[in-house]
Write a protein that holds these residues in place. Structure first.
Motif, PDB file in Angstrom:
ATOM      1  N   ASP A 114       0.842  -1.205   0.000  1.00  0.00           N
ATOM      2  CA  ASP A 114       0.000   0.000   0.000  1.00  0.00           C
ATOM      3  C   ASP A 114       0.875   1.252   0.000  1.00  0.00           C
ATOM      4  O   ASP A 114       0.576   2.243  -0.678  1.00  0.00           O
ATOM      5  N   TYR A 115       1.954   1.200   0.738  1.00  0.00           N
ATOM      6  CA  TYR A 115       2.867   2.341   0.801  1.00  0.00           C
ATOM      7  C   TYR A 115       3.505   2.589  -0.568  1.00  0.00           C
ATOM      8  O   TYR A 115       3.653   3.730  -1.009  1.00  0.00           O
ATOM      9  N   GLN A 118       0.891   4.115  -2.722  1.00  0.00           N
ATOM     10  CA  GLN A 118       0.724   5.495  -2.275  1.00  0.00           C
ATOM     11  C   GLN A 118       1.850   6.377  -2.801  1.00  0.00           C
ATOM     12  O   GLN A 118       1.607   7.504  -3.247  1.00  0.00           O
ATOM     13  N   ASP A 121       1.308   7.203  -6.347  1.00  0.00           N
ATOM     14  CA  ASP A 121       0.259   8.221  -6.453  1.00  0.00           C
ATOM     15  C   ASP A 121       0.809   9.602  -6.106  1.00  0.00           C
ATOM     16  O   ASP A 121       0.590  10.582  -6.826  1.00  0.00           O
ATOM     17  N   THR A 122       1.535   9.694  -5.002  1.00  0.00           N
ATOM     18  CA  THR A 122       2.143  10.960  -4.579  1.00  0.00           C
ATOM     19  C   THR A 122       3.065  11.482  -5.672  1.00  0.00           C
ATOM     20  O   THR A 122       3.047  12.670  -6.016  1.00  0.00           O
ATOM     21  N   LYS A 184      -6.598   1.734  -4.377  1.00  0.00           N
ATOM     22  CA  LYS A 184      -6.526   3.193  -4.278  1.00  0.00           C
ATOM     23  C   LYS A 184      -6.989   3.866  -5.570  1.00  0.00           C
ATOM     24  O   LYS A 184      -6.835   5.083  -5.723  1.00  0.00           O
TER      25      LYS A 184
END
Ligand code: ADP
Ligand code: MG
Length: 474
Positions: A114-115, A118, A121-122, A184
């Motif tokens: 997930d990180y 993420q 995405d960031t 996500k």
């Protein structure tokens, strides 16, 4: 009164030289053994030199365009890259590094993946230039042992390097990443799992319009090359139009049973004290993580024989890994008079290694230079065995066509090939010894940097090409 040595300096050095020498019959027998183990690894699972099929069945030629992402896990940080190919062998790249906490490294796999999602995405929010209306393709470099069963599928065998999410081993890491991205609603599809050595080959192929071999001489050593599909016997494939596949050799594991490698007492000592004794013996004779340590063992031996520094050592010199391979580069580049205070060798010995200055004679400086040359030359000659064997394996010792001979393009990466003085020259000398001058001249070496960034992005491109042509390789 200085202590009386038991041997003369010259005798001690000559003995070391003999042990590290690779004469022509030895080079030839090593090359022969390489050939045998290539064939063995291509036919069998679980060989020491693993010969891992990459499921990459072609390489780019530099005309490709588009924007692709790369995700790189396994170094110090997590890295996200966006690579835009210009269609002329060049590219622009944006990249950002993200810290991976110990909690993530050792907690549930879902948190780690997930990180990563993420972070992608960031990255896209902060730096992305490509339109996110369309799905972006991502190549994933996951530098841990995986059993790859398709271009976008690979099961983690076990963690290394301080990672230890207990529920991840046995799971498909591409699946885990994709689930996190999908959860996500990030419009990114991971379509390629790319080893960094395979990535280096893709990167060099893109840059140079076709490359056949890649070789890494950095912390470790490894190579990849394009193999005929018919020779990868362990891969059960339906008859089809696929002719080639990139193989990740994992040649660091060459001859781990030491049937051919002439290991010295210094190699054995280094190996015994290493994290995985009896594993990757070849790599331990060649790569950046070990060459300095090997040199340190030889120097300590000369100190103990009372022919170096008048028998004086230092805490650093007595410490495992206290002598970095980068020092060898500085020493081999040192052209100063041995007695000069400006000598880089003297500076390394006195300032870095903390040998008492009054114990370092001009003769000692010469001796240390000679030892670095001995250890570094053997490393380069052993490297030439791997390259020569790959040329023979791919039937590239001589030009095959009647057209102009383009030679064999080899992409190389790593601090040792990039910075170690004379490494390439000595490797070429080994190639000449093994294959002759004409073959050596056909080898076109270029730097292929960043296989885990640019290379992985090109893996995503190549995967898309393969999908479009209907090549599903399982
Ligand atoms: P990686 O293998 O992690 O991609 P590098 O290619 O930079 O990284 O290789 C790192 C290794 O190279 C280290 O073991 C280091 O000791 C060695 N090294 C670093 N600088 C030099 C240098 N100037 N000359 C020779 N070896 C070097
Ligand atoms: Mg590298």
């Amino acid at each position: 009164m200085p202590a009386v040595p038991l041997v003369t300096r010259e005798d001690a050095l000559r003995k070391i030289e003999e042990q590290f020498q690779l004469d022509l019959p030895m080079l030839k027998s090593l090359s022969q053994r390489f050939q045998e183990l290539y064939d063995y690894g291509l036919a069998n699972h679980g060989a020491d030199m693993q010969m891992i099929p990459s499921f990459v069945t072609g390489v780019p030629n530099g005309s490709e365009k588009g924007t692709y992402l790369a995700l790189d896990l396994g170094g110090t940080n997590l890295r996200v890259c966006e690579v835009t190919l210009d269609g002329k062998g060049g590219f622009t790249m944006k990249q950002e590094k993200y810290k991976v906490s110990d909690a993530l490294k050792q907690g549930p796999a879902r948190n780690l993946f997930d990180y990563m999602a993420q972070s992608v995405d960031t990255f896209l929010t902060d730096f992305g230039t490509a339109s996110t209306d369309d799905e972006l393709l991502l190549g994933f470099t996951f530098s841990f042992p995986v059993e790859q069963t398709a271009l976008a599928r690979g099961h983690l065998i076990h963690w290394t390097k301080g990672f230890n999410c207990p529920d991840a081993p046995g799971k498909d890491v591409v699946g885990l990443l994709q689930e996190s991205l999908d959860r996500k609603h990030i419009k990114v599809r991971c379509n390629a799992l790319v080893n960094d050595t395979v990535g280096a080959l893709l990167a060099h192929a893109y840059h140079s319009n076709g490359a056949l071999i890649s070789a890494i001489f950095g912390t470790g050593t490894n190579g990849a090359y394009i193999e005929d599909i018919s020779k990868i016997k362990k891969l059960k494939m339906a008859e089809g139009s696929i002719k080639h596949m990139v193989v990740n050799t994992e040649w660091g594991g060459f001859d781990d049973d030491r049937k051919a490698l002439p290991v010295t007492v210094f190699d054995n000592r280094l190996d015994r004290e290493s994290i995985r004794p009896r594993n990757h013996v070849f790599e331990k004779m060649i790569s950046g993580m070990y060459l300095g340590e090997l040199t340190r063992h030889v120097l300590v031996h000369l100190i103990d024989s009372l022919v170096l520094f008048d028998g004086f050592s230092s805490v650093v010199m007595n410490t495992q890994n206290g002598f970095d391979t980068a020092y060898m580069s500085a020493i081999e580049a040192d052209k100063e008079e041995a007695s000069s205070p400006q000598s880089a060798t003297r500076k390394v010995l006195v300032e870095t290694m903390q040998i008492p200055a009054d114990k370092v004679s001009a003769e000692d400086v010469d001796t240390v230079r000679r030892v670095c040359k001995i250890v570094g030359t053997r490393a380069a000659r052993l490297s030439s065995v791997a390259i020569a064997a790959t040329l023979v394996q791919t039937n590239n010792v001589q030009s095959r066509g009647d057209g102009p001979d383009e030679g064999v393009k080899v992409g190389m990466d790593g601090s040792v090939i990039e910075f170690y003085p004379h490494f390439e020259e000595r490797m070429r000398e080994g190639l000449r010894d093994l294959l002759g001058e004409d073959a050596e001249r056909r080898v076109k070496i270029g730097l292929a940097k960043d296989g885990s960034g640019v290379g992985a992005a090109l893996g995503a491109l190549q995967a898309a090409k393969q999908e479009a042509s209907g090549h599903r390789v399982e």
